[in-house]
Motif scaffolding. Structure first.
Motif, short mmCIF file in Angstrom:
data_model
loop_
_atom_site.label_atom_id
_atom_site.label_comp_id
_atom_site.label_asym_id
_atom_site.label_seq_id
_atom_site.Cartn_x
_atom_site.Cartn_y
_atom_site.Cartn_z
N ARG A 140 -14.10 -21.30 16.80
CA ARG A 140 -15.11 -20.84 17.70
C ARG A 140 -14.73 -19.91 18.98
NH1 ARG A 140 -17.63 -24.72 22.57
NH2 ARG A 140 -17.67 -26.05 20.51
N LEU A 178 -12.84 -22.77 10.91
CA LEU A 178 -14.44 -21.83 11.97
C LEU A 178 -13.60 -22.18 12.54
CD1 LEU A 178 -17.63 -22.48 10.85
CD2 LEU A 178 -16.77 -20.40 9.87
N LYS A 199 -13.91 -8.39 12.32
CA LYS A 199 -15.25 -8.76 12.11
C LYS A 199 -16.39 -7.85 12.81
CE LYS A 199 -12.26 -12.20 12.34
NZ LYS A 199 -12.11 -13.56 10.72
N HIS A 202 -21.12 -17.15 12.66
CA HIS A 202 -21.21 -18.53 11.50
C HIS A 202 -21.97 -19.17 13.75
CE1 HIS A 202 -20.28 -19.14 8.22
NE2 HIS A 202 -20.24 -18.42 8.07
N ASP A 212 -20.63 -11.46 10.27
CA ASP A 212 -19.67 -12.24 9.69
C ASP A 212 -19.84 -13.92 10.66
OD1 ASP A 212 -18.04 -10.80 8.23
OD2 ASP A 212 -16.91 -10.23 9.32
N SER A 231 -19.11 -19.01 15.42
CA SER A 231 -17.52 -18.99 15.50
C SER A 231 -17.70 -17.97 14.20
CB SER A 231 -17.53 -20.50 15.18
OG SER A 231 -17.70 -21.27 15.80
N PHE A 232 -15.67 -17.42 13.57
CA PHE A 232 -15.62 -16.42 13.02
C PHE A 232 -14.57 -17.63 11.34
CE2 PHE A 232 -16.85 -13.32 15.63
CZ PHE A 232 -17.98 -12.47 15.48
N PRO A 233 -14.36 -17.40 10.46
CA PRO A 233 -14.09 -18.16 9.20
C PRO A 233 -11.90 -17.12 9.43
CG PRO A 233 -15.35 -16.76 8.53
CD PRO A 233 -15.69 -16.19 10.00
N GLU A 234 -11.58 -18.54 9.24
CA GLU A 234 -10.26 -17.93 10.12
C GLU A 234 -9.64 -17.05 9.36
OE1 GLU A 234 -7.32 -21.81 11.76
OE2 GLU A 234 -8.23 -22.58 9.88
#
Length: 113
Positions: free
Chosen positions: A5, A3, A46, A52, A50, A110-113
């Motif tokens: 941020r 993740l 995004k 987190h 999505d 945060s988001f997934p890479e």
């Protein structure tokens, strides 16, 4: 899944009457959310689903926080809540039991890479 941020928000909440750590924590989270507006979704691939969202609330007695109630303050994303030592308890006025609880919150998005 790693993740990254994207957003950090901060807030403070107080329960003036009742010495309720959960109420102060919810108000701290609400304070942080009311001071943000995430407008980057159209510019990225995004969505708010999505996200987190990690919520960290600091109070004198972390065990007194109902983290599920605090979690309900966050309307979007996959939410986790953690209560940690911190905040401030203001002693009650002499002759009363009406102390003040001050909570601090950090909201990390945060988001997934």
């Amino acid at each position: 899944m790693a993740l990254v941020r994207w957003v950090t928000e901060m807030g403070m909440g107080v329960d003036v009457h009742g010495h309720d750590y959960t109420k102060a924590a919810c108000r701290a989270v609400s304070d942080a959310l009311r001071h943000s507006s995430l407008n980057f979704f159209l510019a990225t691939d995004k969505t708010r689903d999505d996200m987190h969202v990690e919520v960290i609330v600091a109070v004198v007695d972390p065990g007194a926080v109902d983290t599920d109630t605090v979690k309900a303050e966050v309307p979007y994303g996959t939410v986790t809540v953690r209560a940690v030592p911190g905040g401030l308890d203001v002693p009650p006025v002499e002759g009363t039991t009406d102390g003040v609880v001050i909570a601090n919150a950090a909201i990390l998005v945060s988001f997934p890479e």
